[in-house]
Design a protein around this motif. Structure first.
Motif, PDB file in Angstrom:
ATOM      1  N   UNK A   1       1.353  -0.979  -0.466  1.00  0.00           N
ATOM      2  CA  UNK A   1      -0.165   0.182   0.023  1.00  0.00           C
ATOM      3  C   UNK A   1       1.086   1.016  -0.027  1.00  0.00           C
ATOM      4  N   UNK A   2       1.902   1.183   1.403  1.00  0.00           N
ATOM      5  CA  UNK A   2       2.682   2.275   1.202  1.00  0.00           C
ATOM      6  C   UNK A   2       3.098   3.113  -0.057  1.00  0.00           C
ATOM      7  N   UNK A   3       3.266   1.461  -1.746  1.00  0.00           N
ATOM      8  CA  UNK A   3       4.037   1.927  -2.828  1.00  0.00           C
ATOM      9  C   UNK A   3       3.859   3.044  -3.671  1.00  0.00           C
ATOM     10  N   UNK A   4       1.978   2.620  -3.060  1.00  0.00           N
ATOM     11  CA  UNK A   4       1.085   3.843  -3.752  1.00  0.00           C
ATOM     12  C   UNK A   4      -0.123   4.714  -2.947  1.00  0.00           C
ATOM     13  N   UNK A   5       0.991   5.347  -1.613  1.00  0.00           N
ATOM     14  CA  UNK A   5      -0.352   5.925  -1.116  1.00  0.00           C
ATOM     15  C   UNK A   5      -1.055   7.058  -1.357  1.00  0.00           C
ATOM     16  N   UNK A   6      -0.268   7.356  -2.425  1.00  0.00           N
ATOM     17  CA  UNK A   6      -1.027   8.754  -2.941  1.00  0.00           C
ATOM     18  C   UNK A   6      -2.343   8.362  -3.494  1.00  0.00           C
ATOM     19  N   UNK A   7      -2.151   7.475  -4.420  1.00  0.00           N
ATOM     20  CA  UNK A   7      -3.712   6.958  -5.139  1.00  0.00           C
ATOM     21  C   UNK A   7      -4.399   6.107  -3.896  1.00  0.00           C
ATOM     22  N   UNK A   8      -4.004   5.530  -3.151  1.00  0.00           N
ATOM     23  CA  UNK A   8      -5.263   4.992  -1.851  1.00  0.00           C
ATOM     24  C   UNK A   8      -5.889   5.708  -1.167  1.00  0.00           C
ATOM     25  N   UNK A   9      -4.612   7.115  -0.752  1.00  0.00           N
ATOM     26  CA  UNK A   9      -5.610   8.332  -0.195  1.00  0.00           C
ATOM     27  C   UNK A   9      -5.549   7.214   1.251  1.00  0.00           C
ATOM     28  N   UNK A  10      -3.962   7.513   1.505  1.00  0.00           N
ATOM     29  CA  UNK A  10      -4.330   6.469   3.204  1.00  0.00           C
ATOM     30  C   UNK A  10      -4.101   7.520   4.333  1.00  0.00           C
ATOM     31  N   UNK A  11      -4.482   7.791   4.638  1.00  0.00           N
ATOM     32  CA  UNK A  11      -4.622   8.550   6.259  1.00  0.00           C
ATOM     33  C   UNK A  11      -5.037   8.040   7.617  1.00  0.00           C
ATOM     34  N   UNK A  12      -3.496   8.629   8.446  1.00  0.00           N
ATOM     35  CA  UNK A  12      -3.665   7.967   9.724  1.00  0.00           C
ATOM     36  C   UNK A  12      -3.239   8.854  10.992  1.00  0.00           C
TER      37      UNK A  12
ATOM     38  N   UNK B   1      -3.077   4.127  16.034  1.00  0.00           N
ATOM     39  CA  UNK B   1      -3.455   4.697  15.034  1.00  0.00           C
ATOM     40  C   UNK B   1      -3.925   4.186  14.563  1.00  0.00           C
ATOM     41  N   UNK B   2      -5.236   5.140  14.233  1.00  0.00           N
ATOM     42  CA  UNK B   2      -6.826   4.941  13.011  1.00  0.00           C
ATOM     43  C   UNK B   2      -5.785   5.365  11.565  1.00  0.00           C
ATOM     44  N   UNK B   3      -6.700   4.372  10.618  1.00  0.00           N
ATOM     45  CA  UNK B   3      -5.934   4.343   9.502  1.00  0.00           C
ATOM     46  C   UNK B   3      -7.054   3.671   8.293  1.00  0.00           C
ATOM     47  N   UNK B   4      -7.319   4.993   7.759  1.00  0.00           N
ATOM     48  CA  UNK B   4      -8.304   4.827   6.533  1.00  0.00           C
ATOM     49  C   UNK B   4      -7.606   5.337   5.197  1.00  0.00           C
ATOM     50  N   UNK B   5      -8.352   4.318   4.020  1.00  0.00           N
ATOM     51  CA  UNK B   5      -7.999   4.770   3.202  1.00  0.00           C
ATOM     52  C   UNK B   5      -9.077   5.323   2.071  1.00  0.00           C
ATOM     53  N   UNK B   6      -8.778   5.879   1.163  1.00  0.00           N
ATOM     54  CA  UNK B   6      -9.977   6.594   0.605  1.00  0.00           C
ATOM     55  C   UNK B   6     -10.287   5.299  -0.753  1.00  0.00           C
ATOM     56  N   UNK B   7      -9.032   4.596  -1.213  1.00  0.00           N
ATOM     57  CA  UNK B   7      -9.845   3.323  -1.974  1.00  0.00           C
ATOM     58  C   UNK B   7      -9.385   1.878  -1.643  1.00  0.00           C
ATOM     59  N   UNK B   8      -9.145   1.011  -2.157  1.00  0.00           N
ATOM     60  CA  UNK B   8      -9.111   0.219  -1.843  1.00  0.00           C
ATOM     61  C   UNK B   8      -8.602  -0.956  -2.455  1.00  0.00           C
TER      62      UNK B   8
ATOM     63  N   UNK C   1      -5.765  -4.955   7.838  1.00  0.00           N
ATOM     64  CA  UNK C   1      -5.453  -3.715   8.801  1.00  0.00           C
ATOM     65  C   UNK C   1      -4.813  -3.384   7.154  1.00  0.00           C
ATOM     66  N   UNK C   2      -3.970  -3.686   6.356  1.00  0.00           N
ATOM     67  CA  UNK C   2      -3.696  -2.276   5.334  1.00  0.00           C
ATOM     68  C   UNK C   2      -4.741  -1.946   4.874  1.00  0.00           C
ATOM     69  N   UNK C   3      -6.306  -1.789   4.882  1.00  0.00           N
ATOM     70  CA  UNK C   3      -7.140  -1.461   4.578  1.00  0.00           C
ATOM     71  C   UNK C   3      -7.331  -0.404   5.403  1.00  0.00           C
ATOM     72  N   UNK C   4      -7.719  -0.678   6.575  1.00  0.00           N
ATOM     73  CA  UNK C   4      -8.621  -0.035   7.777  1.00  0.00           C
ATOM     74  C   UNK C   4      -7.927  -0.425   9.667  1.00  0.00           C
ATOM     75  N   UNK C   5      -7.798   0.082  10.098  1.00  0.00           N
ATOM     76  CA  UNK C   5      -8.020  -0.469  12.050  1.00  0.00           C
ATOM     77  C   UNK C   5      -8.589  -0.245  12.639  1.00  0.00           C
ATOM     78  N   UNK C   6      -9.467  -0.605  13.681  1.00  0.00           N
ATOM     79  CA  UNK C   6     -10.928   0.215  14.949  1.00  0.00           C
ATOM     80  C   UNK C   6      -9.399  -0.434  16.072  1.00  0.00           C
TER      81      UNK C   6
END
Length: 420
Positions: free
Chosen positions: A142-153, A253-260, A270-275
């Motif tokens: 995911x980190x390789x394409x973090x901009x595409x996935x829109x990862x927010x922590x 760290x709560x992690x979300x992504x704009x797209x999966x 957890x690569x897609x979301x954390x709770x």
């Protein structure tokens, strides 16, 4: 279809099982960077609903998981010298090592290839029709394409540490200890005859005030053992079972992504979301992700982008209430001083209500009284629904026996207001 699952945790292993069950001709490989049998943590917790869904998807692995799990129904809260116990829903605990071993064995039996000590980075993804990033919150793919996935922590406020103990708790246990620098608390639950998981959490000022920010691992464990000596019954605490480097006492760290998904790459678990860990849903959500992704890939002739879009759509909708509950749960602990001085019975009741969006906006004692009143009303409603038809039939039988006419319109549920 050729599938590469990167990450040998519960999500990747269970997805591989489901895909091979759906179509044995699928070529499925799981790549795990660590040696077989090594994992972090101690035990995981889950509830009856997950076990029912596991049975629906693969009865054999569900039987094995249930057989090696421990159960509890009670929740216990220790607040200083006071203790209260509540009877609740059935919960389960299983050792993480055991869970992974069971899933790995089942995957092998179905023909999945397991490649341990095989790290995969964003620079060397495996060649496959579908690449599944099940490599955790720190996913390299995911980190390789973090901009595409829109990862927010987003970081939380409190510090926590994940520990184990040979003490076997017979209930889901909460322990709150007061110190000269504020409160510190632990969540403990058994996962087998060998021990329990014990997560310790505190506010930043308590963490620094106790010197936990400066203590080495051994010093920190000694201090925590003293603070929770009564709950541990003299048993020690143990640090991570893996030698993997990890930040001491991190914030969650709560992690979300704009797209999966991106092309043939899709995020899982957890690569897609954390709770937040205080709702105990991480493993459950990862396994449910695997169920949804396998179901989306089941339909013959469905283009891969459409299948991945369906998976993401369904899981996002299912995650909304869990993510809301997790945020509210974390906030409850961050505002612990608001609740901790209530009588233990009330404090524990509001601990169970910490997912309520109304609780932060009402005085705790008022919320408790309102919740109790609503609970009594709901009990009366259920009793009325259950007894209403029985009483109606009894009244009508008495009327008919006395030669009277039945109730209005002959309805058997027309109960007179003042008849005995």
């Amino acid at each position: 279809m050729k599938v590469a699952c990167v990450g040998g945790g519960p999500a990747g292993l269970y997805l591989s099982i489901l895909l091979k069950r759906q179509d044995p001709t699928h070529d499925v490989t799981v790549y795990e960077r660590d040696p077989e049998g090594s994992t972090y943590g101690w035990g995981v917790t889950y509830w009856r609903g997950l076990l029912d869904r596991l049975r629906e998807h693969d009865p054999e692995s569900a039987r094995a998981v249930e057989e090696h799990s421990v159960r509890w129904r009670d929740g216990v809260a220790h607040v200083g010298d006071l203790t209260t116990r509540h009877h609740g829903d059935e919960g389960f605990g299983i050792g993480r090592h055991r869970l992974l071993a069971l899933l790995a064995a089942r995957a092998r039996d179905l023909g999945v290839r397991l490649e341990f000590e095989h790290p995969v980075t964003g620079a060397n993804p495996p060649a496959a029709d579908l690449v599944v990033a099940a490599d955790g919150a720190g996913s390299a793919l995911r980190a390789r394409h973090a901009g595409h996935f829109g990862t927010e922590i987003t970081g939380g406020r409190n510090h926590y540490v994940w520990l184990g103990t040979p003490k076997v708790f017979d209930a889901f246990t909460f322990a709150f200890a007061e110190t000269g620098h504020g409160w510190i608390w632990a969540y403990g639950y058994g996962y087998g005859p060998e021990g329990s998981t014990c997560v310790v959490e505190c506010a930043p000022e308590t963490w620094t005030g106790l010197g936990l920010d400066r203590a080495d691992e051994a010093e920190g464990l000694i201090l925590l053992e003293k603070l929770f000596a009564d709950v541990l019954d003299g048993h020690p605490l143990t640090a991570r079972s893996s030698g993997r480097a990890s930040a001491a006492w991190p914030v969650f760290r709560t992690l979300t992504n704009r797209t999966w998904s991106r092309g043939n790459l899709v995020l899982l678990g957890d690569a897609a979301h954390t709770t937040h860990y205080s709702v105990g849903a991480g493993t459950t959500l990862a396994l449910e992700d695997a169920m949804a992704l396998a179901a989306a890939l089941r339909e013959p002739g469905t283009p891969l982008p459409d299948a991945l879009a369906r998976y993401e759509r369904e899981r996002r909708a299912a995650l909304l209430p869990v993510q809301s509950a997790a945020r509210l749960s974390a906030q409850w602990y961050e505002n612990l001083p608001r609740y901790i001085h209530l009588p233990p019975e009330q404090m524990f009741a509001l601990l169970g209500q910490r997912h309520s969006p109304l609780l932060p906006y009402l005085p705790p004692r008022l919320y408790y009284r309102v919740d109790r009143a609503v609970g009594r009303l709901e009990t009366l409603r259920r009793l009325k629904r259950r007894l209403g038809p029985v009483l109606a039939r009894t009244v009508q039988a008495r009327r008919l026996a006395a030669g009277e006419r039945p109730g209005p319109a002959g309805r058997p549920d027309a109960v007179p207001a003042h008849r005995g």
